[in-house]
Design a protein around this motif. Sequence first.
Motif, PDB file in Angstrom:
ATOM      1  N   PRO A 124     103.025 -49.918 -30.211  1.00  0.00           N
ATOM      2  CA  PRO A 124     102.388 -49.045 -29.756  1.00  0.00           C
ATOM      3  C   PRO A 124     102.405 -49.212 -28.399  1.00  0.00           C
ATOM      4  O   PRO A 124     100.848 -49.865 -27.921  1.00  0.00           O
ATOM      5  N   VAL A 125     101.811 -47.592 -27.491  1.00  0.00           N
ATOM      6  CA  VAL A 125     101.110 -47.510 -25.984  1.00  0.00           C
ATOM      7  C   VAL A 125      99.416 -47.373 -27.092  1.00  0.00           C
ATOM      8  O   VAL A 125      98.993 -46.983 -27.500  1.00  0.00           O
ATOM      9  N   PRO A 126      98.357 -48.767 -26.163  1.00  0.00           N
ATOM     10  CA  PRO A 126      97.730 -48.915 -26.607  1.00  0.00           C
ATOM     11  C   PRO A 126      96.102 -48.087 -25.819  1.00  0.00           C
ATOM     12  O   PRO A 126      96.765 -47.304 -25.018  1.00  0.00           O
ATOM     13  N   SER A 127      94.877 -47.827 -26.079  1.00  0.00           N
ATOM     14  CA  SER A 127      93.996 -47.396 -25.378  1.00  0.00           C
ATOM     15  C   SER A 127      93.037 -48.314 -25.121  1.00  0.00           C
ATOM     16  O   SER A 127      92.758 -50.065 -24.849  1.00  0.00           O
ATOM     17  N   ARG A 128      92.596 -47.966 -23.326  1.00  0.00           N
ATOM     18  CA  ARG A 128      91.267 -49.192 -23.104  1.00  0.00           C
ATOM     19  C   ARG A 128      89.892 -48.604 -23.412  1.00  0.00           C
ATOM     20  O   ARG A 128      90.002 -47.142 -22.927  1.00  0.00           O
ATOM     21  N   PHE A 129      89.527 -49.273 -23.321  1.00  0.00           N
ATOM     22  CA  PHE A 129      88.071 -49.494 -23.981  1.00  0.00           C
ATOM     23  C   PHE A 129      87.200 -49.580 -22.272  1.00  0.00           C
ATOM     24  O   PHE A 129      86.889 -50.870 -22.804  1.00  0.00           O
ATOM     25  N   LEU A 234     100.039 -54.120  -7.372  1.00  0.00           N
ATOM     26  CA  LEU A 234      99.922 -52.391  -6.454  1.00  0.00           C
ATOM     27  C   LEU A 234     101.546 -52.115  -7.254  1.00  0.00           C
ATOM     28  O   LEU A 234     102.374 -52.795  -7.383  1.00  0.00           O
ATOM     29  N   ILE A 235     101.399 -51.031  -8.250  1.00  0.00           N
ATOM     30  CA  ILE A 235     102.819 -50.429  -8.893  1.00  0.00           C
ATOM     31  C   ILE A 235     103.142 -49.094  -8.260  1.00  0.00           C
ATOM     32  O   ILE A 235     102.108 -47.796  -7.884  1.00  0.00           O
ATOM     33  N   ALA A 236     103.970 -49.251  -7.984  1.00  0.00           N
ATOM     34  CA  ALA A 236     104.149 -47.771  -7.016  1.00  0.00           C
ATOM     35  C   ALA A 236     105.060 -46.975  -8.627  1.00  0.00           C
ATOM     36  O   ALA A 236     106.039 -47.439  -9.404  1.00  0.00           O
ATOM     37  N   VAL A 237     104.940 -45.453  -9.485  1.00  0.00           N
ATOM     38  CA  VAL A 237     105.809 -45.064 -10.019  1.00  0.00           C
ATOM     39  C   VAL A 237     105.772 -43.607  -9.440  1.00  0.00           C
ATOM     40  O   VAL A 237     105.231 -43.337  -8.542  1.00  0.00           O
ATOM     41  N   SER A 260      92.387 -56.022 -17.294  1.00  0.00           N
ATOM     42  CA  SER A 260      91.493 -55.416 -18.701  1.00  0.00           C
ATOM     43  C   SER A 260      91.007 -54.051 -17.912  1.00  0.00           C
ATOM     44  O   SER A 260      90.884 -52.604 -18.044  1.00  0.00           O
ATOM     45  N   SER A 261      90.392 -53.879 -16.172  1.00  0.00           N
ATOM     46  CA  SER A 261      90.327 -53.402 -15.821  1.00  0.00           C
ATOM     47  C   SER A 261      90.761 -52.169 -15.448  1.00  0.00           C
ATOM     48  O   SER A 261      92.157 -51.841 -15.294  1.00  0.00           O
ATOM     49  N   PRO A 262      90.080 -50.817 -15.293  1.00  0.00           N
ATOM     50  CA  PRO A 262      90.586 -49.531 -15.720  1.00  0.00           C
ATOM     51  C   PRO A 262      91.948 -49.198 -14.008  1.00  0.00           C
ATOM     52  O   PRO A 262      90.615 -50.001 -12.762  1.00  0.00           O
ATOM     53  N   PRO A 263      92.824 -48.665 -14.535  1.00  0.00           N
ATOM     54  CA  PRO A 263      93.221 -48.747 -12.723  1.00  0.00           C
ATOM     55  C   PRO A 263      92.896 -47.098 -12.089  1.00  0.00           C
ATOM     56  O   PRO A 263      92.053 -46.638 -12.059  1.00  0.00           O
ATOM     57  N   ARG A 264      93.359 -47.421 -10.545  1.00  0.00           N
ATOM     58  CA  ARG A 264      93.056 -46.849  -9.718  1.00  0.00           C
ATOM     59  C   ARG A 264      94.732 -46.454  -9.256  1.00  0.00           C
ATOM     60  O   ARG A 264      94.954 -46.755  -8.751  1.00  0.00           O
ATOM     61  N   GLU A 265      94.039 -44.654  -8.607  1.00  0.00           N
ATOM     62  CA  GLU A 265      95.306 -44.144  -7.817  1.00  0.00           C
ATOM     63  C   GLU A 265      94.859 -44.636  -6.397  1.00  0.00           C
ATOM     64  O   GLU A 265      93.793 -44.549  -5.932  1.00  0.00           O
ATOM     65  N   VAL A 266      95.542 -46.241  -5.589  1.00  0.00           N
ATOM     66  CA  VAL A 266      95.470 -46.009  -3.773  1.00  0.00           C
ATOM     67  C   VAL A 266      95.780 -45.369  -3.402  1.00  0.00           C
ATOM     68  O   VAL A 266      95.411 -44.564  -2.225  1.00  0.00           O
ATOM     69  N   ASN A 267      97.155 -44.255  -3.097  1.00  0.00           N
ATOM     70  CA  ASN A 267      97.600 -44.083  -2.857  1.00  0.00           C
ATOM     71  C   ASN A 267      98.685 -42.413  -3.575  1.00  0.00           C
ATOM     72  O   ASN A 267      99.973 -42.897  -4.518  1.00  0.00           O
ATOM     73  N   ASP A 278      93.666 -54.101 -10.239  1.00  0.00           N
ATOM     74  CA  ASP A 278      92.613 -55.565 -10.220  1.00  0.00           C
ATOM     75  C   ASP A 278      92.945 -56.700 -11.715  1.00  0.00           C
ATOM     76  O   ASP A 278      92.902 -56.688 -12.502  1.00  0.00           O
ATOM     77  N   ILE A 279      93.022 -57.747 -10.831  1.00  0.00           N
ATOM     78  CA  ILE A 279      93.535 -58.897 -11.825  1.00  0.00           C
ATOM     79  C   ILE A 279      91.580 -58.946 -11.905  1.00  0.00           C
ATOM     80  O   ILE A 279      90.768 -59.397 -11.174  1.00  0.00           O
ATOM     81  N   ASP A 280      91.421 -59.463 -13.255  1.00  0.00           N
ATOM     82  CA  ASP A 280      90.249 -60.338 -13.792  1.00  0.00           C
ATOM     83  C   ASP A 280      89.599 -61.028 -13.641  1.00  0.00           C
ATOM     84  O   ASP A 280      90.236 -62.272 -12.681  1.00  0.00           O
ATOM     85  N   MET A 281      88.087 -61.588 -13.049  1.00  0.00           N
ATOM     86  CA  MET A 281      88.014 -62.604 -13.025  1.00  0.00           C
ATOM     87  C   MET A 281      88.129 -63.544 -14.270  1.00  0.00           C
ATOM     88  O   MET A 281      88.104 -63.824 -15.009  1.00  0.00           O
ATOM     89  N   ASN A 282      88.618 -65.005 -13.127  1.00  0.00           N
ATOM     90  CA  ASN A 282      88.592 -66.418 -14.424  1.00  0.00           C
ATOM     91  C   ASN A 282      87.003 -66.945 -13.825  1.00  0.00           C
ATOM     92  O   ASN A 282      86.277 -67.414 -13.345  1.00  0.00           O
ATOM     93  N   PHE A 283      86.492 -66.122 -15.642  1.00  0.00           N
ATOM     94  CA  PHE A 283      85.189 -66.626 -15.932  1.00  0.00           C
ATOM     95  C   PHE A 283      85.527 -68.300 -16.158  1.00  0.00           C
ATOM     96  O   PHE A 283      84.115 -68.386 -15.514  1.00  0.00           O
TER      97      PHE A 283
END
Length: 324
Positions: A124-129, A234-237, A260-267, A278-283
């Motif tokens: 199912p569609v998940p949630s972001r914590f 970048l994802i175009a929708v 896992s980081s929250p997305p942002r609207e670029v344009n 963003d791609i997560d940091m490779n720890f």
Amino acid sequence: MRGKGTSCRYLKGWPAHSMPLLVCLCANFDTGNMQKRLTAFCIFLMLITSIPAYAASENGVRSISIISDASRTMESPDFALTALVIELNPGWKTYWKHPGQFGLPLSMALQKTENIRQIDILWPVPSRFTNTSMPELSVIGYADTVTLPIKIWRKASGRKSNFSAEISLGICSDVCILHEAGIEYSEETSRNHFQGGAEILTAALKGLPRDNPIRNGNPRILDVAADEDNEGVLIAVCDRLENSQPWDLFISTEDSVSFSSPPREVNRNGDTRIIGLDIDMNFSSGTKWPAPIGTFLEIVYRSGSDAITARLMLKASLRTDLSC
């Protein structure tokens, strides 16, 4: 064939403060010569100066049930539909199939099978914590109760199928632990009856993201590409969503890269939105993973109460003819 994988282990009783906090021992395996090379000892650092609150009980799972009576009302000759119902105690959560670096999704190891070719878990569609102090420590998953539909493909069409399996899943509250349980599925009418199972399965199927419209649909995922500095995508929708309505975007990939980081609207140009993730940091290395250009990404886009999914190949740049 040579290959590499990553293994992470939850440590029981590790305090998580207000976000999941655990120690994750990550090791790379070279399956060609079976040698194990330790590449990192990853430790979550809590950046919020709150006093830790320990869970009253380590067991955050109230119950795990498999629905089999529902599958008999919705079966076809080639497959059966059933579901795994996971009820968590208040304040606990478990994980989506690609939860970020620090979540542990459900896995199923079949023990005994009868007339089963393949089993697919439908998510199912998940949630972001979200961890507001350090977004890359955010995780993606489910709280309280989640029902995971399961599609059971038969070897022989029209014959009943049965199986037993061991499942494991990471759960988190003030501590993060690995929960393990055994399940049995049977299509015999006298076994594994679940009250209201058909209604529960029907509701769970409605909670799955629908397929991305080919054209003239809203919302619709148009394209996906690496960003200019190769530290994200970048994802175009196409979406007529009002500004006040919630939205989110999740990516699953077979590659090691996580988002896992929250997305942002670029344009935004009318109903065409460009979303950055963003791609997560490779720890393990202290750097970001490169964008996996040429690989396929499964994208889930949630717009208000609607959600769609598409499987698209990551390209070097977005198309220039993007339009709703």
